[in-house]
Enzyme design. Sequence first.
Site, PDB file in Angstrom:
ATOM      1  CE  LYS A  80     -16.373 -21.941   1.671  1.00 36.90           C
ATOM      2  NZ  LYS A  80     -17.818 -21.536   1.946  1.00 36.90           N
ATOM      3  N   GLY A 181     -21.036  -5.655  -2.523  1.00 34.39           N
ATOM      4  CA  GLY A 181     -21.499  -6.925  -3.266  1.00 34.39           C
ATOM      5  C   GLY A 181     -22.886  -7.496  -3.370  1.00 34.39           C
ATOM      6  CB  VAL A 182     -25.613  -6.133  -5.194  1.00 33.76           C
ATOM      7  CG1 VAL A 182     -25.704  -5.506  -4.213  1.00 33.76           C
ATOM      8  CG2 VAL A 182     -24.756  -5.524  -6.514  1.00 33.76           C
ATOM      9  N   GLY A 183     -24.254  -9.804  -5.391  1.00 30.95           N
ATOM     10  CA  GLY A 183     -24.249 -11.085  -6.186  1.00 30.95           C
ATOM     11  C   GLY A 183     -25.229 -12.039  -5.818  1.00 30.95           C
ATOM     12  CB  VAL A 185     -25.826 -13.565  -0.396  1.00 36.39           C
ATOM     13  CG1 VAL A 185     -26.399 -13.088   1.135  1.00 36.39           C
ATOM     14  CG2 VAL A 185     -25.344 -15.124  -0.555  1.00 36.39           C
ATOM     15  CE1 TYR A 187     -31.831  -8.506  -8.206  1.00 34.18           C
ATOM     16  CE2 TYR A 187     -32.503 -10.650  -7.142  1.00 34.18           C
ATOM     17  CZ  TYR A 187     -32.880  -9.768  -7.942  1.00 34.18           C
ATOM     18  OH  TYR A 187     -33.779  -9.499  -8.838  1.00 34.18           O
TER      19      TYR A 187
HETATM   20  P1  NAD Z   1     -21.315 -13.896  -5.468  1.00 35.23           P
HETATM   21  O1  NAD Z   1     -20.023 -14.415  -6.042  1.00 35.23           O
HETATM   22  O2  NAD Z   1     -22.522 -14.403  -6.222  1.00 35.23           O
HETATM   23  O3  NAD Z   1     -21.434 -12.625  -4.962  1.00 35.23           O
HETATM   24  C1  NAD Z   1     -20.249 -11.698  -4.668  1.00 35.23           C
HETATM   25  C2  NAD Z   1     -20.508 -10.370  -5.313  1.00 35.23           C
HETATM   26  O4  NAD Z   1     -19.327  -9.463  -4.715  1.00 35.23           O
HETATM   27  C3  NAD Z   1     -19.877 -10.284  -6.740  1.00 35.23           C
HETATM   28  O5  NAD Z   1     -21.044  -9.698  -7.648  1.00 35.23           O
HETATM   29  C4  NAD Z   1     -18.812  -9.716  -7.007  1.00 35.23           C
HETATM   30  O6  NAD Z   1     -18.482  -8.900  -8.079  1.00 35.23           O
HETATM   31  C5  NAD Z   1     -18.628  -8.628  -5.926  1.00 35.23           C
HETATM   32  N1  NAD Z   1     -17.467  -7.977  -5.182  1.00 35.23           N
HETATM   33  C6  NAD Z   1     -16.210  -8.759  -5.284  1.00 35.23           C
HETATM   34  N2  NAD Z   1     -15.407  -8.170  -4.775  1.00 35.23           N
HETATM   35  C7  NAD Z   1     -15.934  -6.769  -4.495  1.00 35.23           C
HETATM   36  C8  NAD Z   1     -15.539  -5.636  -3.847  1.00 35.23           C
HETATM   37  N3  NAD Z   1     -14.352  -5.352  -3.547  1.00 35.23           N
HETATM   38  N4  NAD Z   1     -16.521  -4.703  -3.840  1.00 35.23           N
HETATM   39  C9  NAD Z   1     -17.615  -4.944  -4.299  1.00 35.23           C
HETATM   40  N5  NAD Z   1     -18.156  -5.865  -4.801  1.00 35.23           N
HETATM   41  C10 NAD Z   1     -17.470  -6.946  -4.949  1.00 35.23           C
HETATM   42  O7  NAD Z   1     -21.110 -14.476  -3.970  1.00 35.23           O
HETATM   43  P2  NAD Z   1     -22.377 -14.623  -3.007  1.00 35.23           P
HETATM   44  O8  NAD Z   1     -22.618 -16.313  -3.071  1.00 35.23           O
HETATM   45  O9  NAD Z   1     -23.304 -13.732  -3.031  1.00 35.23           O
HETATM   46  O10 NAD Z   1     -21.403 -14.811  -1.571  1.00 35.23           O
HETATM   47  C11 NAD Z   1     -21.115 -13.290  -1.030  1.00 35.23           C
HETATM   48  C12 NAD Z   1     -20.340 -13.491   0.072  1.00 35.23           C
HETATM   49  O11 NAD Z   1     -21.119 -14.147   1.248  1.00 35.23           O
HETATM   50  C13 NAD Z   1     -19.099 -14.326   0.090  1.00 35.23           C
HETATM   51  O12 NAD Z   1     -18.205 -13.868   1.118  1.00 35.23           O
HETATM   52  C14 NAD Z   1     -19.594 -15.627   0.591  1.00 35.23           C
HETATM   53  O13 NAD Z   1     -18.492 -16.527   1.130  1.00 35.23           O
HETATM   54  C15 NAD Z   1     -20.505 -15.465   1.492  1.00 35.23           C
HETATM   55  N6  NAD Z   1     -21.395 -16.664   1.744  1.00 35.23           N
HETATM   56  C16 NAD Z   1     -22.322 -16.910   0.774  1.00 35.23           C
HETATM   57  C17 NAD Z   1     -23.313 -17.837   1.038  1.00 35.23           C
HETATM   58  C18 NAD Z   1     -24.103 -18.353   0.003  1.00 35.23           C
HETATM   59  O14 NAD Z   1     -25.105 -19.129   0.376  1.00 35.23           O
HETATM   60  N7  NAD Z   1     -23.962 -17.863  -1.355  1.00 35.23           N
HETATM   61  C19 NAD Z   1     -23.390 -18.579   2.280  1.00 35.23           C
HETATM   62  C20 NAD Z   1     -22.609 -18.257   3.539  1.00 35.23           C
HETATM   63  C21 NAD Z   1     -21.638 -17.146   3.136  1.00 35.23           C
END
Ligand code: NAD
Length: 354
Positions: A80, A181-183, A185, A187
């Site tokens: 990572k 968290g609705v970023g 993933v 969303y």
């Molecule tokens: P992202 O940054 O797009 O979305 C994360 C969301 O969480 C953001 O909208 C942020 O504002 C919100 N957030 C942060 N702290 C918060 C809190 N305390 N309360 C509520 N919301 C909060 O990230 P992502 O790519 O959607 O990843 C989300 C999680 O999944 C992470 O832990 C990441 O490591 C894990 N993950 C992601 C992937 C991927 O393909 N993107 C794969 C495996 C694991």
Amino acid sequence: MEIYEMREFDGHELVVFGHDASTGLRAIVAVHSTVLGPAAGGCRMWPYTSTTAAVVDVLRLSRGMSYKNAMASLPFGGGKAVIIGDAPKEKTPELFAAFGRFVDSLGGRYITAEDVGTTTADMEAVARVTSYVSGLGRKPGEAGGDPAPKTALGVFLGLKAAVKFRLGRSDLDGLGVAVQGVGGVGYHLCRLLAAEGARLRVADVRAAAAQRVCDEFKAVTVPVESILSEDVDVLAPCALGAIFNADSTPRLRARVIAGAANNQLAEDKDGQALQLAGILYAPDYVINAGGIISVAREYYGGGTEAQVTAEIHQIPGRLTEIFERARRENRATHAVADQMARERLGRTDRKMVA
Ligand code: NAD
């Protein structure tokens, strides 16, 4: 900082600190294991409050990637990267080019991709200077691209398997799901859940992200502080890690935890606490492997999106195997998964650390 002595070190093969004076890049790459292949795992950009916090995060995430890749039977080890910085304010193509040169200097021991705070556009900037990157734009039908929707699909399928196992239900109609968290993933997970009739409660520190999900999928926003203790059937953590701890677990009301966030358990004992509370926990690195499955197909080339989708559909079966074994052996699900992963990595001799 006593890195070798840190609990999170866990026999890492490599930890490298990168710095680029002209762009201000400060990045750390951690390679936990290359036993099963080159170490692959995303790059997180986050405004860490200290270097120690960044090191702890990269080590925990890197070990998680070893477990994830092993459990998904991918030809990858675990690694990572973190970039210390505030993504919305400090991100530039030059910064990611400097990061790409740093990754390139490792000669392929580490392959990067997106994570929290980084996007496909950032990885394309990285790809201009190194080939050790995946998660790039791709043509329709080809494997690859933004891993987030693939991760969401795997979480969705895994969530359904967990609901079937713990609640005995095969449908999601009217099921209450809280999504933290609705970023990227979260969303897409909401989109899939809403399409099958789940009632969504969502929270995000970015109000606009939560509002979008409310507008598009009839979700209800709840305060960030109370999302974990909502009175719902399922909790889907899709923000950051270490959220299940001595403080939060006693307040949980969901009976199933199935979400994308990496390292959801603050410590091993928090997995045991979930088991004692009768909450079924889907081990994070098993349920959230959809993205890395896509990244692997893209990196090694020649794969199609249909193949990626078919591989992601194997996630619920893997989880059910873990759930059944945990029930049979009266153990916590994370402990069963950790043991299986470490056996695949040939690390059965080492003490497991959280
Ligand atoms: P992202 O940054 O797009 O979305 C994360 C969301 O969480 C953001 O909208 C942020 O504002 C919100 N957030 C942060 N702290 C918060 C809190 N305390 N309360 C509520 N919301 C909060 O990230 P992502 O790519 O959607 O990843 C989300 C999680 O999944 C992470 O832990 C990441 O490591 C894990 N993950 C992601 C992937 C991927 O393909 N993107 C794969 C495996 C694991």
